[in-house]
Design an enzyme around this catalytic site. Structure first.
Site, PDB file in Angstrom:
ATOM      1  N   SER A 135       0.894  -1.028   0.089  1.00 39.04           N
ATOM      2  CA  SER A 135       0.021  -0.103  -0.005  1.00 39.04           C
ATOM      3  C   SER A 135       0.939   1.312  -0.026  1.00 39.04           C
ATOM      4  O   SER A 135       0.255   2.489  -0.080  1.00 39.04           O
ATOM      5  CB  SER A 135      -0.793   0.098   1.275  1.00 39.04           C
ATOM      6  OG  SER A 135       0.120   0.045   2.250  1.00 39.04           O
ATOM      7  N   ARG A 136       2.148   1.203   0.210  1.00 37.68           N
ATOM      8  CA  ARG A 136       3.020   2.432   0.368  1.00 37.68           C
ATOM      9  C   ARG A 136       2.881   2.922   1.785  1.00 37.68           C
ATOM     10  O   ARG A 136       3.662   3.531   2.099  1.00 37.68           O
ATOM     11  CB  ARG A 136       2.903   3.457  -0.751  1.00 37.68           C
ATOM     12  CG  ARG A 136       2.714   3.051  -2.213  1.00 37.68           C
ATOM     13  CD  ARG A 136       3.843   2.203  -2.502  1.00 37.68           C
ATOM     14  NE  ARG A 136       4.974   2.745  -2.756  1.00 37.68           N
ATOM     15  CZ  ARG A 136       5.996   2.139  -3.204  1.00 37.68           C
ATOM     16  NH1 ARG A 136       5.967   0.792  -3.497  1.00 37.68           N
ATOM     17  NH2 ARG A 136       7.284   2.550  -3.281  1.00 37.68           N
ATOM     18  N   LEU A 137       2.194   2.485   2.438  1.00 40.53           N
ATOM     19  CA  LEU A 137       1.871   3.044   3.975  1.00 40.53           C
ATOM     20  C   LEU A 137       2.803   1.907   4.779  1.00 40.53           C
ATOM     21  O   LEU A 137       2.089   1.204   5.572  1.00 40.53           O
ATOM     22  CB  LEU A 137       0.378   2.963   4.253  1.00 40.53           C
ATOM     23  CG  LEU A 137      -0.623   3.787   3.421  1.00 40.53           C
ATOM     24  CD1 LEU A 137      -1.910   3.681   4.000  1.00 40.53           C
ATOM     25  CD2 LEU A 137       0.008   5.416   3.669  1.00 40.53           C
TER      26      LEU A 137
END
Ligand SMILES: Cc1cc2nc3c(=O)[nH]c(=O)nc-3n(C[C@H](O)[C@H](O)[C@H](O)COP(=O)(O)O)c2cc1C
Length: 175
Positions: free
Chosen positions: A153-155
């Site tokens: 998610s890139r998070l």
């Protein structure tokens, strides 16, 4: 190591010279326990001199395949002579002669210097080279850790640990 990533034991070591400029290089982790993280090197090398003047360093592992980074900061000390002797004596003969033959980080006029030095020290010490006084271990005593885990998610996750009231305080940092 279980994930069979390339060079899982390789870590970047950052030091800072008396001119306040940082420098990095890759070394191999050779030990870790509750006292800290150990690697071996030439004390007269650039990193050795920088650590003599400013005994703080930062370490970084990057395991690309796992999307994982570990960053570690702290004060650096020399390991005991006995620990350095024990590790030195466990190394292959070529590596032990190499510790004598290579004036690490100094300018040399060509490869022939290394070959001639290896022949000279090989003949002098035969099968039992002693540990040179300029070669041994450093131990980084961690006072800050960060574990970074990439996510689709890139998070990404970032967990930082710092000493706080006699325990490790864990905090989450924004990615
Ligand atoms: C995978 C890898 C592992 C290395 N391991 C060590 C090591 O354990 N100790 C060491 O002194 N140099 C090691 N080196 C060489 C260093 O990266 C560096 O060239 C050398 O220590 C001189 O650095 P300095 O001039 O900043 O002191 C390694 C290099 C690579 C690529």
């Amino acid at each position: 190591m279980n994930a069979e990533v390339n060079e899982p034991n390789a870590m970047t070591v950052a030091t800072v010279g008396s001119n306040l400029r940082p420098s990095t290089r890759v070394v191999l982790i050779k030990g870790y326990d509750e006292r800290g993280i150990v690697w071996y090197t030439n004390y007269d090398s650039r990193k050795g001199k920088e650590l003599a003047g400013n005994p703080f360093a930062a370490l970084q592992f990057h395991w690309v395949e796992l999307e994982r980074v570990v960053r570690i900061e702290g004060r650096v000390e020399r390991v005991s002579e006995a620990e350095s002797d024990a590790y030195f004596n466990s190394r292959p003969l070529d590596s032990r002669i190499g510790a004598w033959a290579s004036p690490q980080s100094q300018v040399i006029s060509g490869r022939s210097v290394l070959v001639a030095n290896a022949a000279k020290y090989g003949a002098q010490f035969l099968l039992n080279p002693p540990r040179p006084a300029h070669w041994g271990g450093f131990r980084l005593v961690p006072d800050r850790w960060e574990f970074w885990q990439g996510r689709k998610s890139r998070l990404h996750d970032r967990l930082r640990y710092e000493p706080h009231n006699g325990a490790w305080l864990r905090e989450r940092l924004a990615p």
